[in-house]
Design a protein around this motif. Structure first.
Motif, short mmCIF file in Angstrom:
data_model
loop_
_atom_site.label_atom_id
_atom_site.label_comp_id
_atom_site.label_asym_id
_atom_site.label_seq_id
_atom_site.Cartn_x
_atom_site.Cartn_y
_atom_site.Cartn_z
N SER A 241 -1.88 1.41 -3.52
CA SER A 241 -2.80 2.07 -2.58
C SER A 241 -2.83 1.35 -1.24
O SER A 241 -2.44 0.18 -1.14
N TYR A 242 -3.29 2.03 -0.24
CA TYR A 242 -3.43 1.47 1.12
C TYR A 242 -4.32 0.24 1.11
O TYR A 242 -3.92 -0.84 1.57
N TRP B 205 -3.15 -3.84 1.52
CA TRP B 205 -3.68 -4.69 2.60
C TRP B 205 -4.35 -5.94 2.00
O TRP B 205 -4.18 -7.06 2.48
N THR C 153 3.84 6.61 -1.10
CA THR C 153 4.18 7.36 0.11
C THR C 153 3.09 8.33 0.54
O THR C 153 3.24 9.01 1.56
N ASP D 184 -0.72 9.59 1.99
CA ASP D 184 -1.45 9.19 3.20
C ASP D 184 -2.29 7.94 2.98
O ASP D 184 -2.51 7.15 3.90
N ASP D 185 -2.80 7.77 1.75
CA ASP D 185 -3.61 6.58 1.43
C ASP D 185 -2.81 5.60 0.57
O ASP D 185 -3.37 4.83 -0.20
N LEU E 268 2.52 2.21 1.54
CA LEU E 268 3.48 2.22 2.64
C LEU E 268 2.79 2.29 4.00
O LEU E 268 3.26 1.68 4.97
N ARG E 269 1.68 3.00 4.05
CA ARG E 269 0.92 3.06 5.31
C ARG E 269 0.43 1.67 5.71
O ARG E 269 0.49 1.29 6.89
N ALA E 270 -0.03 0.89 4.75
CA ALA E 270 -0.48 -0.48 5.03
C ALA E 270 0.69 -1.33 5.50
O ALA E 270 0.57 -2.11 6.46
N ARG F 14 3.35 -0.35 7.04
CA ARG F 14 3.77 0.04 8.39
C ARG F 14 2.77 -0.42 9.44
O ARG F 14 3.15 -0.81 10.54
N GLU F 15 1.49 -0.40 9.09
CA GLU F 15 0.48 -0.93 10.02
C GLU F 15 0.68 -2.42 10.23
O GLU F 15 0.60 -2.92 11.36
N ILE G 67 11.75 7.06 2.02
CA ILE G 67 11.25 5.97 2.88
C ILE G 67 12.36 5.61 3.85
O ILE G 67 13.33 4.94 3.48
#
Length: 279
Positions: A65-66, A70, A103, A105-106, A109-111, A113-114, A142
């Motif tokens: 998870s995002y 993190w 992949t 939204d939450d 991978l989002r974390a 990339r941030e 990806i």
């Protein structure tokens, strides 16, 4: 060669410090660590900070998870005592739904990339102990993967089925200019069942039964390196690390006939790779 720092977990701090210096003396500069490797992050920390400019640091997370990703990233930075991580990897991708989670939204991978946008990590990678088909799906989904880590050894190379087709992963990675890191290069096979050989009685602390004679280790290193991998990851037991460093230092290729002979000799061995997983 990549130093698999799980080996540090089995050492006291002084021994861990000595091993890091020892590996650096061989010219090894890519170190791989993870939160699940016991105290390896803490044991690596002191010498990592001392030699930070010399070491390309790979870390990873099993969080999907995002928020979880993190949190683990920050935990690893704190345990290692560093501001940045050169390569941050999805750890142990084994199930189709995990790739969906990562992949989303939450998803993790989002974390990643941030963190990359903020300069906390430089590259994004992925590791898997099985499912070559799923690794290829991940490449499709990806587009910013810099590295892949997966098993490669004569035993799996001798299995003529999709569940062990890591050659297909290698070829696809090469086509996409993705770095490849080979694990289980020194695996001879799975351990016997715990009923036959309890964990406490195993002579090595690897998750698989490793080859351990210097000539076998050299042969296995030569095989993996000759298949086109970017780097071969050392085995997890501290007793094997020096022999692997020696093999890497002496590497001078392995011709195709020698590779084929090794595959044929291993063809009927039990695979050290987990059976294909679905749930």
């Amino acid at each position: 060669m990549t130093f698999g720092t799980i080996a540090l977990n089995w050492l006291e701090q002084e021994g861990a410090d000595q091993m890091v210096e020892h590996v650096l003396d061989y010219g090894v500069n890519h170190f791989d660590v993870a939160p699940m490797y016991g105290d390896a992050e803490l044991k690596l920390g002191p010498k990592l900070r001392q030699h930070r400019e010399e070491i390309f640091l790979g870390c990873k997370t099993q969080e999907r998870s995002y928020e979880g990703a993190w949190r683990k990233l920050e935990q690893s930075r704190n345990r290692l005592g560093v501001d940045t991580i050169d390569l941050y990897q999805v750890h142990g991708l084994e199930y189709d739904e995990e790739l969906d989670e990562i992949t989303a939204d939450d998803g993790a991978l989002r974390a990643f990339r941030e963190a990359k946008a903020e300069g906390i990590i430089d590259h994004i990678g992925l590791t898997s102990h099985s499912r070559p088909d799923l690794i290829i799906d991940a490449i499709d989904r990806i587009d910013d993967l810099a590295t892949l880590m997966f098993p490669l050894n004569p035993v799996v190379a001798g299995k003529d089925d999709g569940e062990h087709d890591y050659e297909a992963v290698l070829q696809r990675a090469e086509a996409e200019s993705i770095g490849t890191l080979g694990i289980k290069a020194f695996a001879a096979g799975p351990w016997p069942d715990t009923d036959e050989l309890p964990e406490a009685d195993r002579p090595f602390c690897n998750w698989y039964r490793p080859v351990s004679a210097p000539d076998e280790i050299r042969e296995r290193f030569d095989f993996a390196a000759s298949r086109g991998l970017t780097s071969v990851v050392s085995a997890g037991d501290p007793k094997l690390v020096t022999m692997i460093c020696e093999a890497a230092a002496d590497y001078d290729g392995m011709d195709e006939s020698a590779q084929r002979s090794l595959i044929e000799a291993s063809r009927h061995d039990d695979s050290p790779v987990p059976e294909q997983l679905h749930h």
